[in-house]
Design a protein around this motif. Structure first.
Motif, mmCIF file in Angstrom:
data_model
loop_
_atom_site.group_PDB
_atom_site.id
_atom_site.type_symbol
_atom_site.label_atom_id
_atom_site.label_comp_id
_atom_site.label_asym_id
_atom_site.label_seq_id
_atom_site.Cartn_x
_atom_site.Cartn_y
_atom_site.Cartn_z
ATOM 1 N N UNK A 40 2.364 5.945 -14.624
ATOM 2 C CA UNK A 40 2.276 4.754 -13.771
ATOM 3 C C UNK A 40 1.830 5.117 -12.359
ATOM 4 N N UNK A 41 2.313 6.234 -11.849
ATOM 5 C CA UNK A 41 1.910 6.677 -10.522
ATOM 6 C C UNK A 41 0.411 6.980 -10.475
ATOM 7 N N UNK A 42 -0.117 7.589 -11.520
ATOM 8 C CA UNK A 42 -1.564 7.862 -11.593
ATOM 9 C C UNK A 42 -2.356 6.561 -11.593
ATOM 10 N N UNK A 43 -1.895 5.609 -12.391
ATOM 11 C CA UNK A 43 -2.582 4.309 -12.454
ATOM 12 C C UNK A 43 -2.484 3.594 -11.116
ATOM 13 N N UNK A 44 -1.331 3.673 -10.487
ATOM 14 C CA UNK A 44 -1.142 3.035 -9.183
ATOM 15 C C UNK A 44 -2.088 3.626 -8.148
ATOM 16 N N UNK A 45 -2.167 4.940 -8.086
ATOM 17 C CA UNK A 45 -3.064 5.604 -7.131
ATOM 18 C C UNK A 45 -4.524 5.246 -7.405
ATOM 19 N N UNK A 46 -4.881 5.206 -8.664
ATOM 20 C CA UNK A 46 -6.227 4.827 -9.074
ATOM 21 C C UNK A 46 -6.538 3.395 -8.626
ATOM 22 N N UNK A 47 -5.624 2.474 -8.936
ATOM 23 C CA UNK A 47 -5.834 1.064 -8.592
ATOM 24 C C UNK A 47 -5.920 0.865 -7.081
ATOM 25 N N UNK A 48 -5.094 1.563 -6.348
ATOM 26 C CA UNK A 48 -5.102 1.446 -4.890
ATOM 27 C C UNK A 48 -6.428 1.922 -4.307
ATOM 28 N N UNK A 49 -6.930 3.034 -4.818
ATOM 29 C CA UNK A 49 -8.212 3.563 -4.345
ATOM 30 C C UNK A 49 -9.352 2.585 -4.627
ATOM 31 N N UNK A 50 -9.465 2.128 -5.899
ATOM 32 C CA UNK A 50 -10.580 1.256 -6.257
ATOM 33 C C UNK A 50 -10.443 -0.146 -5.685
ATOM 34 N N UNK A 51 -9.230 -0.587 -5.450
ATOM 35 C CA UNK A 51 -9.033 -1.864 -4.764
ATOM 36 C C UNK A 51 -9.689 -1.799 -3.390
ATOM 37 N N UNK A 52 -9.454 -0.722 -2.671
ATOM 38 C CA UNK A 52 -10.086 -0.555 -1.362
ATOM 39 C C UNK A 52 -11.596 -0.479 -1.442
ATOM 40 N N UNK A 53 -12.103 0.211 -2.468
ATOM 41 C CA UNK A 53 -13.558 0.333 -2.625
ATOM 42 C C UNK A 53 -14.199 -1.039 -2.834
ATOM 43 N N UNK A 54 -13.601 -1.860 -3.674
ATOM 44 C CA UNK A 54 -14.175 -3.177 -3.951
ATOM 45 C C UNK A 54 -13.901 -4.169 -2.831
ATOM 46 N N UNK A 55 -12.740 -4.066 -2.216
ATOM 47 C CA UNK A 55 -12.398 -4.984 -1.129
ATOM 48 C C UNK A 55 -13.317 -4.769 0.076
ATOM 49 N N UNK A 56 -13.648 -3.523 0.345
ATOM 50 C CA UNK A 56 -14.488 -3.186 1.497
ATOM 51 C C UNK A 56 -15.860 -2.704 1.046
#
Length: 135
Positions: A15-31
């Protein structure tokens, strides 16, 4: 005493790996205006990461089976069905939607609504992967 490598610990690490992944790509798409298009289109970074996390590019099959659809969801359908998706289904859907843009859309450029689709999906993936402790 906690056992190293226990099922609960492995689940937490995944879950921590998925969370870190999602957080990174969320920023990429948001910005996205500040990020090179290569990272969304031709690059395989996102796809490779999704596969390594255990998600499958199933062309939306798991989504269509669950919700009786015949196509990948647009942004409104995503919003409607998102609360009913578990982490595996959502990860598979993100993978399929990414692959659509990466391969099937003949190098069309994503519009703002397309970036927003991913932002919404990654926000929910981040939420699903966030471990909450019960007292």
């Amino acid at each position: 005493m906690r056992q190293k490598g226990s099922s609960k610990e492995r689940d937490f690490i995944e879950l921590l790996k998925i969370r870190n992944f999602a957080e990174f790509w969320l920023g990429m798409y948001k910005f996205h205006n500040s990020v090179c298009f290569y990272n969304y289109g031709d690059g395989c970074f996102l796809g490779d990461s999704l596969a390594s996390l255990g998600f499958e590019m199933d062309s939306g099959k798991s989504y269509c089976e669950k919700f009786g659809e015949t196509h990948l969801p647009d942004i409104e359908e995503l919003r409607q069905h998102l609360p009913e998706m578990d982490i595996q289904l959502l990860g598979n859907l993100i993978y399929s939607q990414w692959r659509r843009w990466n391969h099937w859309n003949d190098y069309e450029y994503m519009e703002e609504k397309d970036f927003e689709w991913f932002v919404i999906a990654f926000e929910r993936l981040l939420d699903l992967a966030t471990v909450r402790y019960e007292e």
